[in-house]
Design an enzyme around this catalytic site. Structure first.
Site, PDB file in Angstrom:
ATOM      1  N   ASP A   1       0.814  -1.210   0.000  1.00  0.00           N
ATOM      2  CA  ASP A   1       0.000   0.000   0.000  1.00  0.00           C
ATOM      3  C   ASP A   1       0.854   1.270   0.000  1.00  0.00           C
ATOM      4  O   ASP A   1       1.894   1.326   0.674  1.00  0.00           O
ATOM      5  CB  ASP A   1      -0.891  -0.011   1.246  1.00  0.00           C
ATOM      6  CG  ASP A   1      -1.802   1.197   1.340  1.00  0.00           C
ATOM      7  OD1 ASP A   1      -2.777   1.250   0.579  1.00  0.00           O
ATOM      8  OD2 ASP A   1      -1.531   2.087   2.170  1.00  0.00           O
TER       9      ASP A   1
ATOM     10  N   GLU B   1       0.986  -0.536  -4.970  1.00  0.00           N
ATOM     11  CA  GLU B   1      -0.037   0.481  -5.212  1.00  0.00           C
ATOM     12  C   GLU B   1       0.626   1.840  -5.296  1.00  0.00           C
ATOM     13  O   GLU B   1       1.133   2.355  -4.297  1.00  0.00           O
ATOM     14  CB  GLU B   1      -1.069   0.493  -4.077  1.00  0.00           C
ATOM     15  CG  GLU B   1      -2.191   1.497  -4.323  1.00  0.00           C
ATOM     16  CD  GLU B   1      -2.640   2.254  -3.068  1.00  0.00           C
ATOM     17  OE1 GLU B   1      -3.795   2.694  -3.045  1.00  0.00           O
ATOM     18  OE2 GLU B   1      -1.826   2.438  -2.143  1.00  0.00           O
TER      19      GLU B   1
END
Length: 961
Positions: free
Chosen positions: A607, A681
């Site tokens: 993330d 990401e």
């Protein structure tokens, strides 16, 4: 000659410095003898303030007064006359000039001496058509039309009879006098302009009708490619044959990569109509810009800067210096003592005569290329290209098929993202959990998925719903226990499903043991975080260290009195950033990765990875510097988007941290042969995204997420927009790496909401059948849409932090996180609770898994068929190319060893008949393999590829032959 010929005082005469009409006729005659066509530059937007037309206007001649655009001035608060509005000239300053003879201002979008013509006056339209006929009648073969997108201004009658001010562009690198200071929504690219060009084409075709010779029109427009290609024509109306393609001027230069070059070349090819010819601009001997001193500068673009130092940034004189014919005086251009511009230095060796005599030269290469392009392969052949690496761009007539190697598990699977809180609740508390996921794994397997990715399941206070982790080594208690997770892994293994976890390495939680120990003075854990002293303002108050903004609004710094310093949190206050300049943090995160890999997970989705590193403050005197303004005028100063994040994102160290994590993943592969996958990401430029694949000998993530189908296209996009978005990642990724396709996730509005429910099957066809790895966000297979979540029910900090009960929905991510629809029962079968953590979306009674399983046709059944089809070798190994057949229909082709499939998506509710034979080697019949639920076609239906009827919003997979 205020603008050197682009300020025309007589459209029907030759400029006296250039010769006479007899000289021009002689030029035409000589050109005809040599079979050379002559095209003239037409400047229809404006004339000259010394023209007869303008002088007559000043003398009160009503006919010619109406040839121009006049407007009353406005009186300011001091009683002084000011221009009618804020419009800016291309050459700086106001686009309005006052003439006392008529008591009004005239519009000049260019220099003061170039008054704009008024194309809302039919007399002007007729006059310009007569100008065109005059020169075509003399024998010219067409025109290049200058500055054509400035022809029309907005109709002021739509604005109460006054031309409105143009909005600010948001550019912070230009001053208020610059043309670029404004966004020119009222003075450029007006719709009427295209139809004016179509009318001129009719005049050209009058002459073609007489003698069969096509007269060509080339339009000069610096605009978006979507606007440029409108000049080709619309419907039955024909426009310019050559709307100039400036992408090789505007998009690439010496600093560009091979992928940048491919992207620039492909851009025009993507957006132009399939039945039109592209155009490219080049030069023959390699002349360079010449140096022109301030004293010798004559171009108004340079002169109007009034800046003897920086004028060269604006002046166009350097590229206009005299042509180099030979090494003699003035490069053979002139025998004069002084030329209008100085001849560029170096002409003695850079000239035509030298290059003709040289064994090898730019000119000889150019001549060879000009000869070669007469071959049929260059006149009629197909085009394909690759950026083989960062430096080498290649385009071809043929490229080899991919070898039929055994693909790794992750290369051929579908990854299915599960947001645990919303998937299935096993204990009736209204919150999804691990046992709920385990109970639904058979469904996941049945629809063709090979791997699940779980959004964070680690212990968390849930300020950001799992992305604020208080213990990276434990399961969040609302989701279950470590035993529950082990049971999930065991069930997944039985079903041959891989499990991938969401890793959140950028930050921890302010409730974590690490942070609490830091507050107590534990030096080890204090150094896990990024701390900084505050600054004292003019009033003696403590303020944050700098202007950095959190992604959730407001300062990215929070003061803690326990240590007397601010800590950095790029996300919510409860998510203190970890300090990756501390080797202990680096080691800790590697141990976390090893812990979960030891448990049996197959990899991680990482993330917010591009936020890992901030700039090294020691490079800035020991203080973190302020970030510059972004220039965005649509956001307030508390917004994250108010700044340009050059010191807190996309730092070079981040890529190498990812490469170190890949080394850890590969430790485990070395033990048992199973690849552990990493997905990153990153919302960034595609050039930065692909760096996560690796550099040099260092390997990085196998799947840097490709968000182009989220960020670049939606329901309003054209087929060309879709092709452009698809081609973008394929262009920039390394040629030996796998593409991936992501069309939704927990942070973005659902695919069916963004594209519309009618395109669900078509978008799933795109993501599942393009070359590479497909990622599905739970619910995309059934076409789930965003749910309504009231202000009272909103829990996402992105929404809550707006403190705006009206507009919060624009920021909140709750709508795409509402519970999954299993059936038509209470809470859509998600939970037996009286209240779920987020409300279930309306319409679940008919939009659910159970309903779609039993329906004759459904999104779910289409998805399952696509998941099965993608196992065919043609989709694993096959080549790809694509076309936007028109504004609405995007088609791509996959082919391998004699098998060819075509995937067609109609993005509008408009019927078409299309010709698929624009694709190379596509002819004969095509057979329907899979069709969308809106398609009137059935599996096995056969059609002529050259005349395929397509219904509105229809999506189909076809097999050739």
């Amino acid at each position: 000659m205020y603008d050197f010929g682009y300020d025309i005082s007589d459209f029907y005469a030759i400029h006296d410095e250039y010769g006479t009409m007899e000289d021009f006729d002689a030029l035409l005659q000589k050109a005809n003898e040599l079979d050379i066509k002559i095209v003239l530059d037409l400047v229809p937007n404006h004339t000259s303030n010394e023209s007869e037309w303008f002088q007559e206007a000043l003398n009160g001649n009503e006919k010619y007064y109406n040839y121009f655009v006049w407007e009353d001035g406005v009186i300011d608060e001091n009683g002084n006359m000011q221009p009618p509005n804020n419009w800016r000239s291309h050459f700086r300053g106001s686009a309005w000039e006052y003439r006392e003879e008529v008591g009004k201002y005239y519009l000049h979008q260019f220099v003061v001496g170039q008054p704009d013509l008024n194309y809302r006056n039919p007399d002007v339209i007729d006059e310009m058509k007569n100008v065109i006929r005059f020169w075509l009648g003399r024998g010219v073969a067409g025109f290049r039309v200058d500055a054509v997108n400035c022809l029309f201004e907005v109709d002021k009658e739509l604005y109460g009879g006054k031309y409105p001010d143009e909005p600010l562009s948001g550019r912070v690198d230009v001053d208020p006098e610059s043309h670029d200071y404004l966004s020119h929504i009222y003075t450029k690219d007006q719709n009427e302009t295209y139809y004016m060009v179509y009318e001129w084409r009719d005049v050209f075709d009058e002459f073609k009708a007489q003698d069969g010779l096509v007269r060509v029109m080339m339009t000069e427009v610096y605009a978006s490619v979507q606007d440029v290609v409108k000049y080709f024509g619309e419907g039955e109306k024909l426009g310019a044959q050559m709307p100039f393609n400036f992408d090789l001027i505007s998009d690439v230069n010496a600093f560009s990569s091979a992928a940048d070059m491919k992207r620039a070349v492909d851009k025009f090819l993507t957006y132009k109509p399939v039945d039109q010819t592209a155009n490219w601009v080049g030069e023959e001997i390699g002349m360079l810009d010449g140096y022109v001193s301030w004293e010798d500068t004559v171009d108004p673009s340079g002169c109007n800067t009034n800046d003897p130092i920086n004028y060269v940034k604006s002046s166009r004189d350097p590229e206009r210096t005299p042509f180099h014919w030979n090494a003699e005086k003035n490069a053979g251009f002139s025998t004069a003592e002084k030329t209008w511009l100085p001849v560029a230095e170096g002409y003695e060796s850079l000239n035509v005569e030298v290059q003709k005599a040289a064994e090898r030269s730019h000119l000889k290469v150019y001549q060879a290329l000009a000869d070669l392009r007469n071959e049929k392969v260059f006149r009629y052949g197909r085009y394909d290209s690759l950026a083989l690496n960062n430096d080498v761009f290649v385009f071809r007539s043929a490229i080899k098929q991919e070898d039929e190697r055994e693909l790794e598990w992750w290369e051929k699977t579908i990854f299915y993202q599960i947001y645990p809180r919303s998937f299935s609740d096993s204990n009736g508390d209204g919150i999804g959990d691990l046992n709920g996921i385990t109970s639904k794994l058979e469904y996941v397997k049945e629809i063709g998925v090979g791997a699940i990715w779980l959004s964070p399941i680690f212990q968390s206070p849930m300020y950001d719903f799992g992305y604020d982790i208080s213990d990276f080594y434990a399961i969040h208690d609302e989701y279950g226990t470590m035993e529950d997770f082990d049971a999930l892994l065991q069930k997944a293994n039985e079903l041959d499903l891989k499990v991938v976890l969401d890793l959140v390495p950028n930050h921890s939680s302010n409730e974590s043991q690490w942070f609490q120990e830091a507050l107590k003075g534990n030096e080890k854990y204090y150094n896990y975080f990024v701390w900084e002293d505050g600054v004292i303002d003019a009033n003696g108050n403590m303020q944050p260290p700098n202007n950095w903004r959190s992604q959730f609004r407001g300062s990215a710094w929070e003061y803690r009195k326990e240590v007397g310093k601010y800590y950095l949190h790029q996300f919510v206050v409860g998510q203190p950033d970890l300090n990756y300049r501390n080797p202990d943090v680096v080691d800790e995160m590697k141990n976390i990765i090893r812990f979960w890999l030891d448990k049996g997970v197959a990899g991680f989705r990482v993330d917010a990875v591009n936020c890992l590193f901030e700039v090294d403050k020691e490079l800035y005197g020991g203080k973190y510097p302020d970030e510059p303004l972004s220039g965005r005028v649509d956001v307030d100063l508390e917004s994250y988007d108010y700044l340009s994040h050059i010191y807190t994102k996309d730092r070079n160290e981040t890529y190498y941290m990812v490469y170190e994590w890949r080394d850890v993943l590969d430790e485990f592969k070395a033990q048992d042969g199973l690849v552990r996958v990493m997905m990153t990401e990153v919302y960034a430029t595609v050039q930065d995204v692909v760096k996560y694949f690796g550099q040099g000998g260092r390997l990085g993530a196998q799947m840097p997420f490709n968000f182009n189908l989220i960020t670049d296209v939606d329901a309003s996009s054209s087929a060309a927009d879709m092709k452009r978005a698809v081609d973008k990642f394929l262009t920039y990724k390394p040629v030996d790496k796998r593409a991936n396709w992501v069309v939704g996730n927990h942070d973005n509005s659902r695919m069916a909401t963004r594209y519309g429910s009618s395109l669900v099957d078509g978008i799933n066809m795109i993501t599942l059948l393009l070359p590479g790895v497909s990622v599905t966000y739970m619910g995309e297979e059934i076409g789930m849409v965003d749910g309504f979540v009231s202000w009272e029910d909103t829990v996402d900090p992105s929404g809550c932090n707006t403190n705006d009960p009206i507009n919060y929905a624009k920021s909140s991510r709750d709508p795409q996180r509402t519970p999954f629809h299993w059936n038509a029962e209470k809470n859509a079968g998600f939970s037996t609770a009286e209240k779920t953590w987020l409300p279930v979306a309306e319409g679940y009674e008919s939009l659910n898994v159970e309903f779609q399983k039993t329906a004759e046709r459904s999104h779910l059944k289409v998805y399952e068929a696509l998941a099965d089809l993608r196992n065919e070798k043609v989709f694993r190994y096959g080549r790809y190319d694509s076309l936007a057949l028109n504004n609405d229909i995007f088609v791509f082709r996959r082919w391998y060893k004699g098998e060819t499939y075509l995937v067609l998506v109609n993005m509008r509710d408009i019927e078409h008949v299309v010709d698929l034979t624009y694709f190379e080697n596509v002819y004969g019949d095509v057979t329907v393999v899979i069709s969308s639920i809106h398609s009137p076609k059935d599996e096995g239906d056969t059609f002529d590829a050259s005349a395929l009827p397509v219904a509105g919003f229809e999506s189909i997979v076809l097999k050739l032959g």
